[in-house]
Design a protein around this motif. Structure first.
Motif, short mmCIF file in Angstrom:
data_model
loop_
_atom_site.label_atom_id
_atom_site.label_comp_id
_atom_site.label_asym_id
_atom_site.label_seq_id
_atom_site.Cartn_x
_atom_site.Cartn_y
_atom_site.Cartn_z
N GLN A 108 0.74 -1.17 0.04
CA GLN A 108 0.04 0.02 -0.04
C GLN A 108 0.95 1.14 0.10
O GLN A 108 2.00 1.28 0.58
CB GLN A 108 -0.83 0.01 1.15
CG GLN A 108 -2.17 -0.70 1.16
CD GLN A 108 -3.32 -0.29 2.09
OE1 GLN A 108 -2.83 -0.14 3.24
NE2 GLN A 108 -4.36 -0.68 1.81
N PHE A 109 0.48 2.30 -0.74
CA PHE A 109 1.09 3.67 -0.79
C PHE A 109 -0.07 4.59 -0.57
O PHE A 109 -1.33 4.27 -0.82
CB PHE A 109 1.63 3.75 -2.20
CG PHE A 109 3.08 3.01 -2.38
CD1 PHE A 109 4.49 3.62 -2.09
CD2 PHE A 109 3.04 1.62 -2.86
CE1 PHE A 109 5.35 2.70 -2.49
CE2 PHE A 109 4.17 0.69 -2.98
CZ PHE A 109 5.10 1.48 -2.70
N ALA A 110 0.42 5.96 -0.42
CA ALA A 110 -0.48 6.97 -0.12
C ALA A 110 0.11 8.10 -1.01
O ALA A 110 1.24 8.37 -0.98
CB ALA A 110 -0.70 7.45 1.22
N LEU A 111 -0.96 8.65 -1.92
CA LEU A 111 -0.32 9.65 -2.65
C LEU A 111 -1.10 11.02 -1.99
O LEU A 111 -2.51 11.13 -1.87
CB LEU A 111 -1.00 9.48 -4.10
CG LEU A 111 -0.62 10.82 -4.85
CD1 LEU A 111 0.88 11.15 -5.18
CD2 LEU A 111 -1.45 10.47 -6.27
N ARG A 112 -0.41 12.00 -1.72
CA ARG A 112 -1.07 13.18 -1.15
C ARG A 112 -0.77 14.46 -2.01
O ARG A 112 0.61 14.61 -2.50
CB ARG A 112 -0.51 13.49 0.26
CG ARG A 112 -1.52 14.68 1.01
CD ARG A 112 -1.16 14.76 2.60
NE ARG A 112 -2.15 15.77 2.97
CZ ARG A 112 -1.72 16.69 3.92
NH1 ARG A 112 -0.45 16.91 4.19
NH2 ARG A 112 -2.89 17.44 4.26
N ILE A 113 -1.91 15.17 -2.47
CA ILE A 113 -1.52 16.28 -3.41
C ILE A 113 -2.19 17.26 -2.57
O ILE A 113 -3.33 17.56 -2.32
CB ILE A 113 -2.54 15.97 -4.54
CG1 ILE A 113 -1.93 14.71 -5.45
CG2 ILE A 113 -2.44 17.33 -5.56
CD1 ILE A 113 -2.75 14.23 -6.64
N GLY A 114 -1.09 18.41 -2.93
CA GLY A 114 -1.68 19.88 -1.94
C GLY A 114 -1.89 19.45 -0.57
O GLY A 114 -1.19 18.82 0.12
#
Length: 265
Positions: A108-114
């Protein structure tokens, strides 16, 4: 420990808060995104996520993207470049381009934008020699079984060929019978399933693994009628795997495991 505390704090920050408006994944590499399942990607394969950004969140060019690897209560920031930009075809959408890093197992990965809550992603290992999946070639050799295919489903043949498996192509029509000492993978009509799965017509050592449309059953794997000695020689697949077999790693991994299960003694 300071490091552990920092990673735990990062995990707390990137997890979405209840009721918070979050960025929505519209599609992944031109595939409609499954909801509520996290988008599935392949390690090392460039990915493009089409995102719908709710009002009030930072968007490109002001926004930045950051990728984290998740494990338990730890979120590890990764030096993966995330390129953000508006979708030329639809200015309401944001495109996120990046290449998931190598992994040895489904991760699992997490992508955070802004300033938005994080998007959870699932990355599958690349390549054929995966330690997290049992070898199909070894399973066929151990059972001393052959492989055959029938039915109007080119995707089946493409997938098996991409795995380096040698098979006999019995044509687009349903086979007359399941050959002896053979795993027959088929995409067939319900009436052909009833005929081929009939234990009275079973060939010695023959096993049937068939994709069959059956609206009366929930998606799953269902055993056919047991033959002599209560041995199951036929399995009906009602899971919607075929459309995404060569594109979605979840469908590919599931089919891999179904074949291995069908080959089990």
């Amino acid at each position: 420990m300071k490091t552990a505390s920092l990673w735990f704090a990062l995990l707390w920050v990137i997890h979405p808060m209840a009721g918070a408006a979050s960025i929505r994944v519209i599609d992944v590499d031109d595939r409609v995104a499954d909801r509520p399942l996290p988008p599935a990607l392949v390690a090392g394969a460039p990915a493009v996520l089409s995102l719908l950004v709710p009002p009030g969140h930072l968007v490109a060019p002001a926004a930045t993207g950051r990728l984290y690897q998740l494990g338990g209560t730890v979120a590890l920031p990764l030096p993966t470049d995330v390129e953000l930009g508006p979708d030329p075809a639809d200015p309401r959408l944001l495109l996120a381009r990046f290449t998931p890093p190598a992994v040895d197992r489904v991760t699992q990965f997490a992508l955070r934008i802004g300033d938005s809550p994080a998007l959870v992603l699932v990355v599958h290992p690349a390549g054929l020699d995966r330690p997290d999946l049992p070898s199909l070639a070894e399973a066929f050799a151990a059972r001393r079984m052959r492989l055959a295919v029938c039915g109007a489903a080119p995707v089946l043949r493409q997938w098996l060929s991409s795995r380096g498996l040698v098979f006999e192509d019995l044509g687009e029509e349903a086979a007359d019978h399941v050959p002896a000492d053979t795993l027959l993978v088929a995409a067939i009509a319900p009436e052909d399933w009833l005929r081929l799965a009939d234990p009275r017509e079973a060939s010695p050592g023959g096993v049937l693994l068939a994709f069959v449309s059956d609206p009366s059953r929930l998606p799953g794997l269902y055993p056919g009628p047991a033959g002599a000695g209560a041995e199951t020689r036929a399995w009906k697949i009602t899971l919607p795997l075929l459309p995404d077999l060569n594109h979605d790693p979840r469908a590919s991994d599931a089919f891999h495991r179904l074949i291995h299960q069908a080959l089990a003694p």
